[in-house]
Design a protein around this motif. Sequence first.
Motif, short mmCIF file in Angstrom:
data_model
loop_
_atom_site.label_atom_id
_atom_site.label_comp_id
_atom_site.label_asym_id
_atom_site.label_seq_id
_atom_site.Cartn_x
_atom_site.Cartn_y
_atom_site.Cartn_z
N SER A 104 64.70 56.79 63.64
CA SER A 104 65.07 56.53 62.25
C SER A 104 64.23 55.41 61.64
O SER A 104 63.85 55.47 60.47
N TYR A 105 63.95 54.39 62.46
CA TYR A 105 63.11 53.28 61.98
C TYR A 105 61.73 53.80 61.57
O TYR A 105 61.18 53.43 60.53
N GLY A 106 61.17 54.70 62.41
CA GLY A 106 59.87 55.28 62.07
C GLY A 106 59.94 56.15 60.82
O GLY A 106 59.04 56.13 59.98
N LEU A 107 61.05 56.90 60.69
CA LEU A 107 61.19 57.80 59.55
C LEU A 107 61.40 57.04 58.23
O LEU A 107 61.07 57.56 57.16
N LEU A 108 61.92 55.82 58.32
CA LEU A 108 62.07 55.02 57.10
C LEU A 108 60.72 54.68 56.48
O LEU A 108 60.64 54.37 55.29
N HIS A 109 59.68 54.73 57.31
CA HIS A 109 58.33 54.45 56.83
C HIS A 109 57.56 55.73 56.52
O HIS A 109 56.36 55.69 56.27
N THR A 110 58.27 56.87 56.56
CA THR A 110 57.64 58.16 56.26
C THR A 110 57.88 58.52 54.80
O THR A 110 59.01 58.47 54.31
N HIS A 111 56.81 58.88 54.12
CA HIS A 111 56.93 59.22 52.70
C HIS A 111 56.27 60.56 52.44
O HIS A 111 55.05 60.67 52.48
N THR A 112 57.08 61.60 52.27
CA THR A 112 56.57 62.93 51.94
C THR A 112 57.26 63.39 50.66
O THR A 112 58.45 63.14 50.45
N ALA A 113 56.51 64.07 49.82
CA ALA A 113 57.01 64.44 48.50
C ALA A 113 58.18 65.40 48.56
O ALA A 113 59.16 65.28 47.81
N SER A 114 58.10 66.38 49.45
CA SER A 114 59.11 67.44 49.45
C SER A 114 60.16 67.30 50.55
O SER A 114 61.11 68.08 50.59
N PHE A 115 60.00 66.33 51.44
CA PHE A 115 60.90 66.19 52.58
C PHE A 115 61.40 64.76 52.68
O PHE A 115 60.61 63.82 52.76
#
Length: 514
Positions: free
Chosen positions: A202-213
Amino acid sequence: MDSASDNSESEKREDHAHASSTVHSYDVDVGAQLIADTDRSLTPQEASQLRAKIDWHIMPLMCIMYLITFMDKTTLGEAAVLGILEDAHLTTNQFDWLGTIFYLSYLVFQYPQNLALQRFPVGKWMSINIFLWAVVLLCHTACKSFGSLLAVRFLLGMCEGAITPGFMIVTSMFYTHAEQTKRVGYWFLMNGFAVIILGFISYGLLHTHTASFMPWQWLMIITGIITLITSVLFWFLFPDSPTTAWFLTPAERVAAIRRIQVNQSGVENKRFKKEQFLETIKDPKTWLMAFFAGSANIVNSLTNQRQLIVAQFGFNAIQTTLLGCVDGGVEILTIWLGVVLATQPSIGRSYAGVLMYIPAILGSILVSALPFSNKIGLLFSYWISIFAIAPFTIFLGWVSSITSGHTKRITTNGIVLCSYAIGNAVSQFMWKAQYQPRNHVPWAVITSCNFAAGIALVVLRFMLASENTKRERETPDDRHDAVYIVDESGVERKVDKAFLDLTDKENRDFRYVL
């Protein structure tokens, strides 16, 4: 002389007719056919080597599977800080319902799942449910409304209903009563590892930025794919029973069954027995165990609420996600400590559970009593309250050790886990918006239920100890000492009492583990 011999043989047959009985093979335990008329005992070295082989082949799979199922189950809590509330336009009450519907579904399908685990091969049935679980988890990514999320959470609860009872059955098939508590502890503490792993994901995903997801959707994709792969491995590698385990030779299968003979509860029986079902319903300890399971799992509402609770202490999203990893570490240590205490002969299961409740109750009181400005103190008090998870882990390993007769065992498991589901379902509604941010009411309820659960453990131990004392004073019961089954060739073969699929009430040689 011939006449005397004939008379002697006739007397023997008459004695056999009066002192013995013949039963159908489907009435006895599946292990009876393998060890009938065999009395070779295992040396301590042989038993140890066989146990090590069983451990290496089933414990890793059980630990990995329980880690993944708990990781999947708690994705909702992680999703709360990954954007699901905003993305699906969820209110606090709707979010609570997503946690509740999972356990309501678990409750509805729990006994049917237990019946299926008796009727079908255990490993294969669990594999099917794990596969369906993975598919449902992947479907979460397409859900953008309360209604659609409610539907997939309902299906998730249905599938999850096969995992814990399945693991309880398998643990009782392969291990002695003395070994079961530790083995249940091993796979249950994977919950803590799941929290840690999920926290870092989750920590890694908080830094993920995708337009549609959104990040929460990526979380469902990652956990769903991992579960899908695991379901395939489970189908091919996980055994259904010691009698058919692929990794054991025919001689080792006999030895594995002989090794658990001390349990006086056999392996399994595929036939549902109405009389055992009714005995379970009438047994007072069944309902005491159910009461414990329900009250002990009120604290489990923290599974979905913990991220929101810690955030309300004053931590931001990234801090909350990383601090969630500590939750997992605390859970691992508390379960390990609880299991170690429970396996000490001078302490036992009941007292070990009570000892773990003492710091848990203190922690839940402090969370409610400390000044809200003391966020570090609140955080540590919350972590101490996690000690309350350990007694239920100990209890899961205890249930199979104090229940015998396969229909009675699966019925007891079903009732206990239904109560577990009720406790989890109703507890979600404690966390109302009107109680935030202090949540005095939920913490007061958790404190009270932990105290009640501790009392239930003491009462259960007293009941079982009294019954053991009563049985020690009884004259030996030889009604089941000369029972035979007829094999395929028509030859009668003697069956040991331990493999007659007797209940703990019927088998007076059965002793309750304390």
